[in-house]
Scaffold this motif. Structure first.
Motif, PDB file in Angstrom:
ATOM      1  N   SER A   1      41.406 -36.488 -55.458  1.00 36.77           N
ATOM      2  CA  SER A   1      42.000 -35.382 -54.697  1.00 36.77           C
ATOM      3  C   SER A   1      42.868 -35.894 -53.556  1.00 36.77           C
ATOM      4  CB  SER A   1      40.908 -34.468 -54.140  1.00 36.77           C
ATOM      5  OG  SER A   1      40.221 -33.832 -55.167  1.00 36.77           O
ATOM      6  N   LEU A   2      42.385 -36.876 -52.840  1.00 34.01           N
ATOM      7  CA  LEU A   2      43.158 -37.458 -51.745  1.00 34.01           C
ATOM      8  C   LEU A   2      44.458 -38.065 -52.267  1.00 34.01           C
ATOM      9  CD1 LEU A   2      43.499 -38.404 -48.802  1.00 34.01           C
ATOM     10  CD2 LEU A   2      42.176 -40.432 -49.425  1.00 34.01           C
ATOM     11  N   THR A   3      44.359 -38.787 -53.353  1.00 39.59           N
ATOM     12  CA  THR A   3      45.541 -39.429 -53.930  1.00 39.59           C
ATOM     13  C   THR A   3      46.569 -38.387 -54.368  1.00 39.59           C
ATOM     14  OG1 THR A   3      44.200 -41.268 -54.700  1.00 39.59           O
ATOM     15  CG2 THR A   3      46.363 -41.015 -55.706  1.00 39.59           C
ATOM     16  N   MET A   4      46.107 -37.369 -55.056  1.00 39.25           N
ATOM     17  CA  MET A   4      47.035 -36.351 -55.544  1.00 39.25           C
ATOM     18  C   MET A   4      47.718 -35.627 -54.386  1.00 39.25           C
ATOM     19  SD  MET A   4      47.186 -36.692 -58.739  1.00 39.25           S
ATOM     20  CE  MET A   4      46.756 -38.410 -58.628  1.00 39.25           C
TER      21      MET A   4
ATOM     22  N   TYR B   1      52.835 -34.899 -51.378  1.00 44.45           N
ATOM     23  CA  TYR B   1      53.595 -34.849 -50.129  1.00 44.45           C
ATOM     24  C   TYR B   1      54.402 -36.119 -49.875  1.00 44.45           C
ATOM     25  CZ  TYR B   1      50.952 -30.652 -49.229  1.00 44.45           C
ATOM     26  OH  TYR B   1      50.419 -29.398 -49.327  1.00 44.45           O
ATOM     27  N   GLY B   2      54.369 -37.062 -50.813  1.00 48.41           N
ATOM     28  CA  GLY B   2      55.175 -38.279 -50.696  1.00 48.41           C
ATOM     29  C   GLY B   2      54.798 -39.153 -49.523  1.00 48.41           C
ATOM     30  N   ASN B   3      53.496 -39.256 -49.251  1.00 47.76           N
ATOM     31  CA  ASN B   3      53.027 -39.998 -48.081  1.00 47.76           C
ATOM     32  C   ASN B   3      52.607 -41.435 -48.375  1.00 47.76           C
ATOM     33  OD1 ASN B   3      53.414 -37.778 -46.452  1.00 47.76           O
ATOM     34  ND2 ASN B   3      51.327 -37.044 -46.694  1.00 47.76           N
ATOM     35  N   PHE B   4      53.132 -42.033 -49.434  1.00 42.40           N
ATOM     36  CA  PHE B   4      52.700 -43.381 -49.771  1.00 42.40           C
ATOM     37  C   PHE B   4      53.812 -44.404 -49.613  1.00 42.40           C
ATOM     38  CE2 PHE B   4      49.049 -41.777 -52.307  1.00 42.40           C
ATOM     39  CZ  PHE B   4      48.088 -42.543 -51.680  1.00 42.40           C
ATOM     40  N   GLU B   5      53.485 -45.475 -48.943  1.00 36.42           N
ATOM     41  CA  GLU B   5      54.316 -46.669 -48.968  1.00 36.42           C
ATOM     42  C   GLU B   5      53.705 -47.571 -50.032  1.00 36.42           C
ATOM     43  OE1 GLU B   5      54.222 -48.300 -45.056  1.00 36.42           O
ATOM     44  OE2 GLU B   5      55.087 -46.520 -44.148  1.00 36.42           O
ATOM     45  N   GLN B   6      54.412 -48.611 -50.431  1.00 39.04           N
ATOM     46  CA  GLN B   6      53.933 -49.467 -51.524  1.00 39.04           C
ATOM     47  C   GLN B   6      52.572 -50.099 -51.216  1.00 39.04           C
ATOM     48  OE1 GLN B   6      55.394 -49.640 -54.562  1.00 39.04           O
ATOM     49  NE2 GLN B   6      53.605 -50.775 -55.212  1.00 39.04           N
ATOM     50  N   LEU B   7      52.388 -50.601 -50.005  1.00 40.30           N
ATOM     51  CA  LEU B   7      51.115 -51.227 -49.661  1.00 40.30           C
ATOM     52  C   LEU B   7      49.976 -50.217 -49.736  1.00 40.30           C
ATOM     53  CD1 LEU B   7      49.494 -53.663 -48.715  1.00 40.30           C
ATOM     54  CD2 LEU B   7      50.076 -53.040 -46.363  1.00 40.30           C
TER      55      LEU B   7
ATOM     56  N   GLU C   1      46.702 -50.268 -52.296  1.00 42.77           N
ATOM     57  CA  GLU C   1      45.326 -50.159 -51.788  1.00 42.77           C
ATOM     58  C   GLU C   1      44.600 -48.982 -52.432  1.00 42.77           C
ATOM     59  OE1 GLU C   1      45.826 -50.016 -47.560  1.00 42.77           O
ATOM     60  OE2 GLU C   1      46.176 -52.178 -47.422  1.00 42.77           O
ATOM     61  N   MET C   2      45.298 -47.858 -52.579  1.00 43.85           N
ATOM     62  CA  MET C   2      44.685 -46.687 -53.209  1.00 43.85           C
ATOM     63  C   MET C   2      44.345 -46.988 -54.662  1.00 43.85           C
ATOM     64  SD  MET C   2      43.590 -43.588 -52.804  1.00 43.85           S
ATOM     65  CE  MET C   2      44.345 -43.018 -51.297  1.00 43.85           C
ATOM     66  N   CYS C   3      45.244 -47.659 -55.373  1.00 46.32           N
ATOM     67  CA  CYS C   3      44.970 -48.014 -56.776  1.00 46.32           C
ATOM     68  C   CYS C   3      43.754 -48.927 -56.875  1.00 46.32           C
ATOM     69  CB  CYS C   3      46.184 -48.680 -57.408  1.00 46.32           C
ATOM     70  SG  CYS C   3      47.547 -47.550 -57.707  1.00 46.32           S
TER      71      CYS C   3
END
Length: 63
Positions: A22-25, A30-36, A40-42
């Protein structure tokens, strides 16, 4: 049949996985991810899913 402790542990593991998904989705939406952060999420997903799979495998080996 699984014990009450096993059912509770399964519930805990699935809730952890569900929360992470849920957090990831929401972050993706909302496009709140940078590559790092994405990497880390993966890694977190892999760890939580592997915890669940180890638990499930142990349950099936006790049947």
């Amino acid at each position: 049949m699984t014990s009450e402790d096993d059912r509770y542990r399964a519930y805990q593991l699935l809730r952890k996985l569900d929360s992470l998904i849920s957090l990831t989705m929401s972050q993706v939406a909302y496009g709140n991810f940078e590559q790092l952060a994405w990497n880390e999420m993966c890694e977190s997903h892999r760890e939580v899913f592997e915890d669940w799979m180890r638990f499930a495998q142990n349950l099936s080996s006790h049947s």
